[in-house]
Design an enzyme around this catalytic site. Structure first.
Site, PDB file in Angstrom:
ATOM      1  N   LYS A  77       0.833  -1.198   0.000  1.00 17.96           N
ATOM      2  CA  LYS A  77       0.000   0.000   0.000  1.00 17.96           C
ATOM      3  C   LYS A  77       0.876   1.259   0.000  1.00 17.96           C
ATOM      4  CE  LYS A  77      -3.505  -2.449   2.687  1.00 17.96           C
ATOM      5  NZ  LYS A  77      -4.264  -2.402   3.948  1.00 17.96           N
ATOM      6  N   TYR A 130     -12.433  -2.894  -1.999  1.00 14.38           N
ATOM      7  CA  TYR A 130     -12.824  -2.845  -0.589  1.00 14.38           C
ATOM      8  C   TYR A 130     -14.343  -2.820  -0.396  1.00 14.38           C
ATOM      9  CZ  TYR A 130      -8.014  -2.333   1.075  1.00 14.38           C
ATOM     10  OH  TYR A 130      -6.694  -2.560   1.390  1.00 14.38           O
ATOM     11  N   ASN A 146      -1.294  -0.258   7.588  1.00 10.63           N
ATOM     12  CA  ASN A 146      -0.730  -1.588   7.865  1.00 10.63           C
ATOM     13  C   ASN A 146       0.036  -2.189   6.691  1.00 10.63           C
ATOM     14  OD1 ASN A 146      -2.904  -2.235   6.283  1.00 10.63           O
ATOM     15  ND2 ASN A 146      -3.743  -3.787   7.664  1.00 10.63           N
ATOM     16  N   HIS A 181      -1.741  -5.695   1.793  1.00 11.16           N
ATOM     17  CA  HIS A 181      -3.011  -6.411   1.718  1.00 11.16           C
ATOM     18  C   HIS A 181      -2.722  -7.783   1.122  1.00 11.16           C
ATOM     19  CE1 HIS A 181      -7.164  -7.485   0.761  1.00 11.16           C
ATOM     20  NE2 HIS A 181      -6.671  -7.937  -0.380  1.00 11.16           N
ATOM     21  N   GLU A 232     -10.081 -11.017  -6.692  1.00 11.01           N
ATOM     22  CA  GLU A 232      -9.181  -9.861  -6.568  1.00 11.01           C
ATOM     23  C   GLU A 232      -8.158  -9.832  -7.707  1.00 11.01           C
ATOM     24  OE1 GLU A 232      -7.562 -10.041  -2.606  1.00 11.01           O
ATOM     25  OE2 GLU A 232      -9.452  -9.432  -1.684  1.00 11.01           O
TER      26      GLU A 232
HETATM   27  P1  CMP Z   1      -6.515  -5.035   4.451  1.00 14.11           P
HETATM   28  O1  CMP Z   1      -5.893  -6.347   4.736  1.00 14.11           O
HETATM   29  O2  CMP Z   1      -6.152  -4.350   3.185  1.00 14.11           O
HETATM   30  O3  CMP Z   1      -8.105  -5.189   4.511  1.00 14.11           O
HETATM   31  C1  CMP Z   1      -8.959  -4.138   4.850  1.00 14.11           C
HETATM   32  C2  CMP Z   1      -8.221  -2.943   5.339  1.00 14.11           C
HETATM   33  O4  CMP Z   1      -9.006  -2.029   6.050  1.00 14.11           O
HETATM   34  C3  CMP Z   1      -7.160  -3.374   6.321  1.00 14.11           C
HETATM   35  O5  CMP Z   1      -6.136  -4.045   5.644  1.00 14.11           O
HETATM   36  C4  CMP Z   1      -6.803  -2.050   6.952  1.00 14.11           C
HETATM   37  O6  CMP Z   1      -5.945  -1.288   6.103  1.00 14.11           O
HETATM   38  C5  CMP Z   1      -8.173  -1.387   6.986  1.00 14.11           C
HETATM   39  N1  CMP Z   1      -8.823  -1.523   8.299  1.00 14.11           N
HETATM   40  C6  CMP Z   1      -9.383  -2.637   8.821  1.00 14.11           C
HETATM   41  N2  CMP Z   1      -9.906  -2.376  10.036  1.00 14.11           N
HETATM   42  C7  CMP Z   1      -9.673  -1.074  10.276  1.00 14.11           C
HETATM   43  C8  CMP Z   1      -9.958  -0.205  11.352  1.00 14.11           C
HETATM   44  N3  CMP Z   1     -10.612  -0.639  12.427  1.00 14.11           N
HETATM   45  N4  CMP Z   1      -9.561   1.080  11.263  1.00 14.11           N
HETATM   46  C9  CMP Z   1      -8.908   1.516  10.165  1.00 14.11           C
HETATM   47  N5  CMP Z   1      -8.598   0.741   9.102  1.00 14.11           N
HETATM   48  C10 CMP Z   1      -8.987  -0.533   9.158  1.00 14.11           C
END
Ligand code: CMP
Length: 151
Positions: free
Chosen positions: A9, A49, A112, A115, A126
């Protein structure tokens, strides 16, 4: 053989962690069969998403994933989905195990770094959203059997 979609990301790219993240996944034995560097259009972000639509973090997530370039990859290998998710660690970096990417380089869920697809069914959906057929390469590594156990 299993396939999975992996995204580095915008925070991962911006922080110059792309090489480190790819290195860890490659060292695991996973094979890259597609890779591109792109700015994500809002339409693709919302499709990717869609499952999170309506959640409090959804609009922020769309802004985040479209905020700068990302690297998208298709990785292939035995148990690719589980292996990649294990190497990445839990979604919330402070719940991720030491030694995982999210633990080692992150501290908040909304940044984070990566993905990864969570099931074979979602991986195929996906991959289809992010790549065309002619962007994905079927190729054999010389020592494929060291990674796959197949000759
Ligand atoms: P990802 O694995 O890409 O899948 C969904 C994404 O939403 C996740 O990683 C985070 O980047 C984001 N995400 C999930 N939960 C939260 C949360 N509680 N607050 C903010 N971002 C979130």
């Amino acid at each position: 053989m299993e396939r999975t979609l992996v995204l580095i990301k915008p925070d991962g790219v911006e922080r110059n962690l792309s090489g480190e993240i790819i290195k860890r996944l490659e060292m695991r034995g996973l094979k890259i069969t597609a890779l591109k560097f792109l700015l994500v259009k809002e339409e693709l972000a919302r499709k990717h998403y869609d499952i999170h639509q309506g959640k409090p973090f959804y609009e922020g997530l769309i802004r985040y994933i479209t905020s700068g370039p990302v690297i998208a990859m298709v990785l292939e290998g035995p148990n690719a989905i589980k292996a990649v998710r294990q190497t990445m660690g839990a979604t919330n970096p402070v719940e991720a195990d030491p030694g995982t990417i999210r633990h080692d380089f992150g501290i908040i869920t909304s940044r984070n770094l990566t993905h990864a697809s969570d099931s074979p069914e979602n991986a195929e959906i996906e991959i289809g959203n992010w790549f065309t057929q002619d962007e994905i390469f079927q190729w054999e590594r010389v020592h494929e059997n060291f990674f796959t156990g197949l000759n």
